[in-house]
Enzyme design. Structure first.
Site, short mmCIF file in Angstrom:
data_model
loop_
_atom_site.label_atom_id
_atom_site.label_comp_id
_atom_site.label_asym_id
_atom_site.label_seq_id
_atom_site.Cartn_x
_atom_site.Cartn_y
_atom_site.Cartn_z
N HIS A 116 1.86 4.21 -3.10
CA HIS A 116 1.85 5.68 -2.99
C HIS A 116 3.18 6.25 -3.47
O HIS A 116 3.23 7.18 -4.28
CB HIS A 116 1.67 6.10 -1.51
N HIS A 154 0.83 -1.21 0.00
CA HIS A 154 0.00 0.00 0.00
C HIS A 154 0.86 1.26 0.00
O HIS A 154 0.68 2.16 -0.83
CB HIS A 154 -0.91 -0.02 1.23
N GLU A 155 1.82 1.33 0.93
CA GLU A 155 2.67 2.51 1.01
C GLU A 155 3.63 2.61 -0.17
O GLU A 155 3.91 3.70 -0.67
CB GLU A 155 3.43 2.52 2.34
#
Length: 203
Positions: free
Chosen positions: A31, A27-28
């Site tokens: 980004h 997820h990170e």
């Protein structure tokens, strides 16, 4: 919450903990990678364009996950000035999108694999964790991705949300909201999970 599994069902604890570490990391990373590709060097400067979990997992957030069942990873620093409105939107949305893609991949694998065994348990766990992360992060309240997506779509609202996030009490208010709204959030997550499984004929 998860810590109780350590003595009751150690294997389940390991599977869930590994699924959380993997999913939060992806997820990170999503980004950071998206912002980097769109022209913002900030995530790379902070060493976030990597799949190394140590760069993304927050000690306090991880502890909360183990104790309370919800927590957080280290937010990826981005500079909206380098990305513009739409670049910021895509860099923000990349996190939940990555979780949705992992969940769909797990659902597809479940549809083609035998309906029993450890592999199925692992896939179901990873699927569930990623649906939780995607749905949770898309809630349009401050500090979550949904709020920043909304802010990119409506810049005037985005400025107000950013001002709220800067307040020292914002984290506590968000945690209180999550606690009070845990039941409807859980219902939404269950509905989405059922839909994803049903999409590929599993469930």
């Amino acid at each position: 919450m998860l810590l109780s599994l350590l003595t009751q069902n150690p294997l389940a604890f390991v599977i869930i903990a590994a699924a959380l570490a993997l999913s939060l990391t992806v997820h990170e990373f999503a980004h950071a990678w998206t912002a980097d590709r769109l022209g913002d060097p900030t995530p790379r400067r902070f060493g976030r364009v990597t799949l190394n979990p140590a760069k993304h997992l927050d000690p306090l957030g991880t502890l909360l996950l183990l104790i309370a069942g919800f927590g957080f990873a280290k937010p990826v620093p981005i500079n909206p000035g380098n990305l513009g409105r739409w670049g910021t939107l895509w860099a923000t949305a990349a996190g939940p999108i990555s979780n949705i893609l992992i969940a769909v991949l797990c659902a597809v694998l479940l549809a083609v694999l035998p309906s029993s065994g450890l592999t199925v348990v692992i896939l179901l766990t990873v699927l569930s964790v990623n649906i939780v992360l995607a749905v949770f992060n898309l809630i349009p309240i401050p500090l979550l991705d949904g709020s920043r997506i909304l802010g990119a779509l409506v810049p005037s609202l985005g400025r107000s949300l950013a001002q709220f996030e800067a307040q020292p009490f914002s984290f506590l208010l968000v945690m209180l909201f999550i606690f009070l709204a845990s039941e409807p959030i859980g219902q939404i997550i269950g509905t989405v999970q059922g839909w994803v499984l049903g999409l590929v004929g599993v469930g």
